[in-house]
Write an enzyme that holds these catalytic residues in place. Structure first.
Site, PDB file in Angstrom:
ATOM      1  N   GLN A  17       0.580  -1.180  -0.057  1.00 50.90           N
ATOM      2  CA  GLN A  17       0.191   0.095  -0.133  1.00 50.90           C
ATOM      3  C   GLN A  17       0.945   1.357   0.121  1.00 50.90           C
ATOM      4  OE1 GLN A  17      -3.225   2.267   2.727  1.00 50.90           O
ATOM      5  NE2 GLN A  17      -2.944   0.251   2.987  1.00 50.90           N
ATOM      6  N   GLU A 139       1.097  -1.180   8.163  1.00 52.89           N
ATOM      7  CA  GLU A 139       0.258  -0.062   8.656  1.00 52.89           C
ATOM      8  C   GLU A 139       0.100   0.025  10.138  1.00 52.89           C
ATOM      9  OE1 GLU A 139      -1.520   2.443   6.890  1.00 52.89           O
ATOM     10  OE2 GLU A 139      -1.895   3.172   8.892  1.00 52.89           O
ATOM     11  N   ASP A 168       0.616   3.874   5.702  1.00 50.74           N
ATOM     12  CA  ASP A 168       0.821   3.599   4.396  1.00 50.74           C
ATOM     13  C   ASP A 168       0.500   4.690   3.686  1.00 50.74           C
ATOM     14  OD1 ASP A 168       1.493   0.877   4.790  1.00 50.74           O
ATOM     15  OD2 ASP A 168      -0.266   0.081   4.722  1.00 50.74           O
ATOM     16  N   GLY A 246      -8.314  20.465  19.402  1.00 48.75           N
ATOM     17  CA  GLY A 246      -7.851  21.826  19.189  1.00 48.75           C
ATOM     18  C   GLY A 246      -8.331  22.794  20.359  1.00 48.75           C
ATOM     19  N   GLY A 247      -8.355  23.941  19.876  1.00 43.65           N
ATOM     20  CA  GLY A 247      -8.535  24.837  21.165  1.00 43.65           C
ATOM     21  C   GLY A 247     -10.138  25.033  21.400  1.00 43.65           C
TER      22      GLY A 247
HETATM   23  N1  CAO Z   1      12.108  -9.766  -9.050  1.00 43.19           N
HETATM   24  C1  CAO Z   1      12.700 -10.607  -8.135  1.00 43.19           C
HETATM   25  N2  CAO Z   1      12.607 -10.404  -6.866  1.00 43.19           N
HETATM   26  C2  CAO Z   1      11.658  -9.421  -6.419  1.00 43.19           C
HETATM   27  C3  CAO Z   1      11.193  -8.738  -7.312  1.00 43.19           C
HETATM   28  C4  CAO Z   1      11.208  -9.011  -8.752  1.00 43.19           C
HETATM   29  N3  CAO Z   1      10.614  -8.220  -9.663  1.00 43.19           N
HETATM   30  N4  CAO Z   1      10.176  -7.901  -6.561  1.00 43.19           N
HETATM   31  C5  CAO Z   1      10.546  -8.165  -5.185  1.00 43.19           C
HETATM   32  N5  CAO Z   1      11.491  -9.218  -5.169  1.00 43.19           N
HETATM   33  C6  CAO Z   1      12.042  -9.909  -4.098  1.00 43.19           C
HETATM   34  C7  CAO Z   1      12.630  -8.759  -3.160  1.00 43.19           C
HETATM   35  O1  CAO Z   1      13.962  -8.478  -3.730  1.00 43.19           O
HETATM   36  C8  CAO Z   1      13.004  -9.532  -1.708  1.00 43.19           C
HETATM   37  O2  CAO Z   1      13.842 -10.562  -1.890  1.00 43.19           O
HETATM   38  P1  CAO Z   1      14.950 -10.723  -0.657  1.00 43.19           P
HETATM   39  O3  CAO Z   1      14.351 -11.075   0.382  1.00 43.19           O
HETATM   40  O4  CAO Z   1      15.729 -11.969  -1.330  1.00 43.19           O
HETATM   41  O5  CAO Z   1      15.801  -9.538  -0.791  1.00 43.19           O
HETATM   42  C9  CAO Z   1      11.214 -10.412  -1.883  1.00 43.19           C
HETATM   43  O6  CAO Z   1      10.921 -10.175  -3.191  1.00 43.19           O
HETATM   44  C10 CAO Z   1      10.443  -9.831  -0.983  1.00 43.19           C
HETATM   45  O7  CAO Z   1      10.559  -8.445  -0.619  1.00 43.19           O
HETATM   46  P2  CAO Z   1       9.906  -7.770   0.720  1.00 43.19           P
HETATM   47  O8  CAO Z   1      10.787  -8.426   1.748  1.00 43.19           O
HETATM   48  O9  CAO Z   1       9.992  -6.323   0.407  1.00 43.19           O
HETATM   49  O10 CAO Z   1       8.327  -8.572   0.844  1.00 43.19           O
HETATM   50  P3  CAO Z   1       7.792  -9.183   2.029  1.00 43.19           P
HETATM   51  O11 CAO Z   1       6.446  -9.530   1.621  1.00 43.19           O
HETATM   52  O12 CAO Z   1       8.504  -9.893   2.944  1.00 43.19           O
HETATM   53  O13 CAO Z   1       7.573  -7.767   3.285  1.00 43.19           O
HETATM   54  C11 CAO Z   1       6.719  -5.446   3.713  1.00 43.19           C
HETATM   55  C12 CAO Z   1       6.588  -6.804   2.904  1.00 43.19           C
HETATM   56  C13 CAO Z   1       5.788  -4.624   3.417  1.00 43.19           C
HETATM   57  C14 CAO Z   1       6.833  -6.039   5.164  1.00 43.19           C
HETATM   58  C15 CAO Z   1       8.339  -4.983   3.134  1.00 43.19           C
HETATM   59  O14 CAO Z   1       8.455  -4.919   2.016  1.00 43.19           O
HETATM   60  C16 CAO Z   1       8.716  -3.662   4.221  1.00 43.19           C
HETATM   61  O15 CAO Z   1       8.761  -3.581   5.589  1.00 43.19           O
HETATM   62  N6  CAO Z   1       8.644  -2.656   3.279  1.00 43.19           N
HETATM   63  C17 CAO Z   1       8.992  -1.584   3.917  1.00 43.19           C
HETATM   64  C18 CAO Z   1       7.861  -0.605   4.621  1.00 43.19           C
HETATM   65  C19 CAO Z   1       6.478  -0.590   4.080  1.00 43.19           C
HETATM   66  O16 CAO Z   1       6.461  -0.043   2.941  1.00 43.19           O
HETATM   67  N7  CAO Z   1       5.512  -1.087   4.710  1.00 43.19           N
HETATM   68  C20 CAO Z   1       4.141  -0.879   4.028  1.00 43.19           C
HETATM   69  C21 CAO Z   1       3.554  -2.089   3.374  1.00 43.19           C
HETATM   70  S1  CAO Z   1       1.759  -1.664   3.039  1.00 43.19           S
HETATM   71  O17 CAO Z   1       1.382  -2.111   4.602  1.00 43.19           O
END
Ligand code: CAO
Length: 414
Positions: A17, A139, A168, A246-247
């Site tokens: 998001q 979030e 988000d 607020g106030g």
């Molecule tokens: N080709 C190949 N690999 C890809 C890719 C692509 N096109 N797109 C993503 N990937 C890979 C990433 O490189 C990552 O690999 P590694 O773990 O080996 O580095 C993997 O996919 C997973 O990515 P991720 O760790 O970001 O995803 P997740 O589902 O485990 O975590 C989230 C999700 C949101 C918790 C994490 O991305 C995060 O903390 N983001 C920053 C904060 C944020 O934006 N949070 C809000 C999200 S909305 O609620």
């Protein structure tokens, strides 16, 4: 009329998001947003909370309008070569992966600058540098760590998260501002720069009035809080139920039908300048002559009683009738509108704030359009792309031949 960001090319590596809200805004303003997704998988939200089997969820479609989708495995060698071309081609790269994910792919900020010194590289992370910088964040984690949850909820009860996605979507908004600011600066400097936004920081920025109250506490009780004068104040800015913050004192009061309708309520603010009109409307003209009621300071210790009296009157009318009576008296008030009421509100359709979009697989759906209106660059809200819908056309645009494209496909890179 040209779009404000026409010609700006966004390499959109965002998912879930926070990042997608940012790039959707930029796309509404006219940027060409190329969403890079993992082949066969795509943004995880395509499959989350699906209401129609095997059709992109509303979670995805409502956050990814006006974008083009390219599938690309950025971890394969062929994929990395294409990704490098995309970095050369684009102005802005946006990502919200877990900390370090792009570095692990081999695309550090230093490497990106080597490829394209004009590139603006924007990221959302849960936390800035510090003890939690490596954490994954969603979030509600941001709402809790950014000061929103500790200051939201009923007095004496558990902390609450809010329905507004301030962690988000709020951080996505902040990031979009950072990006357009960096684009503006690039017109002078000729160089790109790094833009980072931590969700904790974004939430705290939205909660700054609570940090204000934290500091006021050192100088005595917070007189506009319901805890004053009889309740306890601890060491931290407390939860204050529906107090206005607020106030000007405000509260949510019941309206006619509240027994069966969960949204038959209205927020009323007893602004000093409009108090006489409000008192007369609710049948309390007596308050205007009474020194216990006729100044804001005199009313502060009896706000609960005051809102009880207001509620006795609002309960005799529905929330729209209350609004119709109080608005002409300049009493700030707002009916509690349900999502159903908002979805059906004609004026929001007229302004393009709620838009109906047609999708080839799901049919028509509602989305929230661009809430920021530009007089010379209106936003057309378009549907979200299917997974990989624009892969071939984008690869052609960055210079791949038909043979190159076929080779990348057979290598599994796209
Ligand atoms: N080709 C190949 N690999 C890809 C890719 C692509 N096109 N797109 C993503 N990937 C890979 C990433 O490189 C990552 O690999 P590694 O773990 O080996 O580095 C993997 O996919 C997973 O990515 P991720 O760790 O970001 O995803 P997740 O589902 O485990 O975590 C989230 C999700 C949101 C918790 C994490 O991305 C995060 O903390 N983001 C920053 C904060 C944020 O934006 N949070 C809000 C999200 S909305 O609620």
């Amino acid at each position: 009329m040209s779009k404000a960001l026409e010609g700006v090319k966004i390499l959109d590596m965002t998912h879930v998001q926070s990042g997608p809200t940012c790039t959707q805004l930029l796309a509404w303003f006219g940027a060409d947003c190329i969403k890079v997704e993992r082949p066969g998988v795509g943004d995880a939200t395509r499959g989350q909370l699906q209401d129609i089997p095997d059709v992109d969820s509303l979670y995805f479609t409502m956050l990814n309008g006006n974008k083009r989708s390219l599938t690309l495995n950025t971890k394969s060698d062929d994929g990395k070569a294409i990704f490098t071309k995309l970095i050369e081609h684009c102005d802005v790269m946006v990502e919200n992966f877990a900390p370090g994910a792009l570095d692990r792919m081999g695309f550090t900020w230093e490497r990106i600058q080597e490829i394209n010194p004009r590139m603006i590289y924007a990221s959302v992370k849960g936390f800035g540098p510090g003890p939690y910088e490596d954490c994954k964040v969603y979030e509600n984690v941001a709402q809790c760590t950014g000061g929103s949850a500790s200051t939201t909820g009923e007095i004496g009860s558990v902390p609450l998260v809010t329905g507004a996605q301030i962690g988000d979507s709020g951080t996505g908004l902040h990031l979009a501002l950072g990006i357009v600011t960096a684009l503006f600066h690039r017109t002078v400097s000729g160089k790109g720069q790094r833009v980072t936004c931590a969700m904790q920081d974004g939430v705290l920025n939205l909660c700054r009035v609570k940090l204000r109250d934290q500091q006021r506490l050192a100088h005595g009780p917070l007189t506009e809080y319901p805890q004053y004068p009889n309740g306890e104040f601890g060491e931290a800015a407390p939860r204050a139920g529906n107090a206005s913050g607020g106030g000007q004192p405000g509260w949510i009061v019941k309206c006619k039908g509240w027994e069966t309708d969960p949204d038959a309520y209205i927020y009323v603010i007893t602004q000093a300048a409009a108090f006489a009109g409000l008192a007369k409307a609710i049948g309390h003209e007596d308050w205007l002559e009474d020194p216990e009621w006729n100044t804001p300071a005199a009313r502060l210790p009896r706000l609960e009683q005051m809102f009880d009296e207001i509620e006795k009157w609002t309960m005799t009318k529905n929330k729209f009738e209350v609004m119709d009576i109080l608005n002409p008296l300049n009493v700030p008030c707002g009916p509690i509108l349900s999502m159903k009421e908002l979805a059906e509100e004609p004026s929001l359709r007229d302004t393009g704030t709620i838009v109906e979009v047609d999708h080839p697989e799901r049919g028509k759906y509602l989305t929230v359009g661009n809430p920021v209106k530009l007089s010379d660059s209106p936003a057309d809200v378009a549907r979200s792309p299917l997974l990989g819908e624009h892969t071939d056309e984008i690869l052609r645009e960055i210079g791949l031949s038909a043979d190159d494209i076929a080779a990348s496909k057979s290598a599994g890179a796209v």
